[in-house]
Every structure is written in C-alpha cells, then in structure tokens.
Design an enzyme around this catalytic site. Structure first.
Site, PDB file in Angstrom:
ATOM      1  N   GLU A 167       0.824  -1.209   0.000  1.00 31.47           N
ATOM      2  CA  GLU A 167       0.000   0.000   0.000  1.00 31.47           C
ATOM      3  C   GLU A 167       0.862   1.265   0.000  1.00 31.47           C
ATOM      4  OE1 GLU A 167      -3.040   0.707  -0.408  1.00 31.47           O
ATOM      5  OE2 GLU A 167      -4.045  -1.239  -0.289  1.00 31.47           O
ATOM      6  N   GLU A 193       2.166   1.715  -3.510  1.00 33.10           N
ATOM      7  CA  GLU A 193       1.131   2.135  -4.448  1.00 33.10           C
ATOM      8  C   GLU A 193       0.742   3.596  -4.259  1.00 33.10           C
ATOM      9  OE1 GLU A 193      -1.150  -2.211  -4.946  1.00 33.10           O
ATOM     10  OE2 GLU A 193      -2.138  -0.548  -3.926  1.00 33.10           O
ATOM     11  N   GLU A 194       0.598   4.034  -3.003  1.00 34.57           N
ATOM     12  CA  GLU A 194       0.106   5.380  -2.745  1.00 34.57           C
ATOM     13  C   GLU A 194       1.182   6.448  -2.858  1.00 34.57           C
ATOM     14  OE1 GLU A 194      -2.167   5.954   0.768  1.00 34.57           O
ATOM     15  OE2 GLU A 194      -3.711   4.493   0.201  1.00 34.57           O
TER      16      GLU A 194
END
Length: 278
Positions: free
Chosen positions: A162, A165-166
């Site tokens: 995560e 990805e962010e």
C-alpha cells in the site's frame, strides 16, 4: 466433481437414478461443485435424491459451489431449502443444514482487514497523505497511508504494498504498533485495522494520482498536533503511539515466519524484545 454418476441406489426403498458427486469434509459435511451445465428439470431430481441419501448417512451440512455461468440453478437450489452463504466474483456458495437440530454451520467471514503505515525518515519526518475520496476528501487532514489487505495477503506484505502504491516509497515492515476493531463498517462487516511501522528504503515521493491528492514528509510534531487528531480520540491515540515509537519508548509486535519447507509462508506477530530465541 459435480457431474452425475450413472448408478442405481435405493433410498428408503425408493429407487433413485443418478446422484450429485460430493466431497466429504472433516465435519460430516458434503461439498458439491457444479462443473457442467444442467437444466433444472434434470438437476432438481438429482439434488433431491442426493439430499435423501446424505440425510440417511447422517451428514450435517451440504455446500453447493455454483459458478456464475450456472446461475440458472440458483432459484431451484433455494427452493430446496438452501440459503446463501457467500459470493465471490466467479461463484456463489449456498448451504443447507440437514439434521433437525440447531444450525451450527460457520457463518461467512465477519471481518475486513486494513492497515495504516507509519514511516519515519532520518529527519524524524513522517510520511503522510491527503486522500482524493472517502470521508477525508477535502478536509485537509494529513493521515498515514492506509489500505485493505487482499485475500491471501499477509498484513506485513499489505503494508509494504500500500505504501508503494500510494506514495512510490519502497519500505520494509518492522512492527505492528497497535490494532483497532470496529463494527457495522463496510457492508455491515466488522473491521480490523493494524497500525504498522515500516522502514523506508527510498525517500522520493511519487504519489498515486487516482487516489491521493497530496503526499509529503511532515514534521512529527506537526502531524501529531493536527486539530483533527486532537478532536478524535482514535486518531489522537494512534498519533501519540507513533510519536512515542519515534522516541524509542514503545515496542510493538514483530512478524516472525512460522512456515516449514512444505507450508505456505505464515507469520506470528508478537513482542520479541525479551524473547531470546529470536
């Protein structure tokens, strides 16, 4: 596994032709996977005969895994006393309890699992984001990167994914600092949220344009002292735990692999600071 078997069996002195193939489980249940198209006028007699046999054998629960392409049978299965248990993108699982006793079949998964990632750089700045959608849209609140753990994914791996990805930041999992359980969340499910600490291996941010409005490294004190954190007890506790950890005054739960050579990799999360075997 779920075609018909051409054989003749006697059930309560009534001759039935053809049965559904089912696989027995460890709990005196039967699982049937439908793998070929059947018209309802063929399927229903097979199901009734099979249920009669399984009842006489003392079986307890019958599970029918129905691929989406055979959804023509849903209504007929429900008419035979089955109920929905859960659904995935490509199939529906229906179940029926057979004995005249209270139904003890396990319910569908009750929780969704999420993560929040706490990451500090060498300047004691914390990685934070502003979200484009959801409850934080347009609030100006800077928060930890968060996300949902995928099916078959470990918490420690989800946290790393995560963050990448962010924010584009490469990181490695260190500890679980805290977790929270809440209820009546996504589709009325309960929710488990794990606050994880990660160590950054890169520092240049490349934010995810589709979900993230902004991302930056923020001074720890500025992150902790945001008005939103002060007004919401959960966020205040999380921020204070992160601040305490940044000062070296808090020990979380590390991830220790427990898999053998033949097992799928799994992790035990616990406080290993005083555990000399690690």
């Amino acid at each position: 596994m779920a075609s018909t078997t051409e054989q003749t069996v006697v059930e309560n002195e009534v001759e039935q032709i053809g049965l559904l193939n089912g696989v027995e489980d460890f709990y005196e249940g039967i699982t049937v996977e439908i793998e070929e198209h059947m018209d309802s006028h063929v399927f229903v007699p097979l199901l009734r005969a099979s249920i009669s046999k399984w009842k006489n054998q003392g079986k307890r629960g019958v599970w029918i895994k129905l691929p989406i392409e055979f959804s023509n049978l849903v209504h007929h299965i429900v008419q035979e006393g089955f109920r929905y248990h859960h659904a995935e993108a490509d199939y529906l699982m229906l179940v029926r309890w057979l004995p005249n006793t209270p139904d003890t079949l396990p319910v569908n998964a009750s929780h969704r699992v999420g993560i929040g990632a706490f990451i500090l750089n060498k300047k004691r700045q914390v990685l934070v984001v502003q979200e484009k959608s959801g409850g934080f849209k347009g609030t100006g609140v800077w928060k930890l990167p968060t996300g949902v753990v995928n099916e078959g994914e470990d918490i420690c791996e989800a946290a790393v994914r995560e963050v990448k990805e962010e924010t584009g930041i490469d990181a490695e999992f260190m500890e679980i600092l805290a977790f929270r359980q809440s209820h009546r969340s996504f589709f009325s499910k309960s929710d488990l949220f794990f606050v994880c600490m990660l160590r950054p291996n890169s520092f240049e941010i490349h934010k995810q344009d589709s979900e993230v409005e902004a991302a930056q490294w923020m001074e720890m004190e500025e992150y902790v002292n945001q008005p939103y954190n002060k007004e919401h007890k959960l966020f205040q506790y999380v921020a204070e735990i992160c601040e305490l950890k940044s000062q070296g005054g808090y020990v979380g739960f590390s991830a220790i692999s427990t898999a053998t050579d033949s097992d799928q990799n799994t992790y035990l999360y616990f406080n290993g600071s005083d555990f000399t075997k690690i």
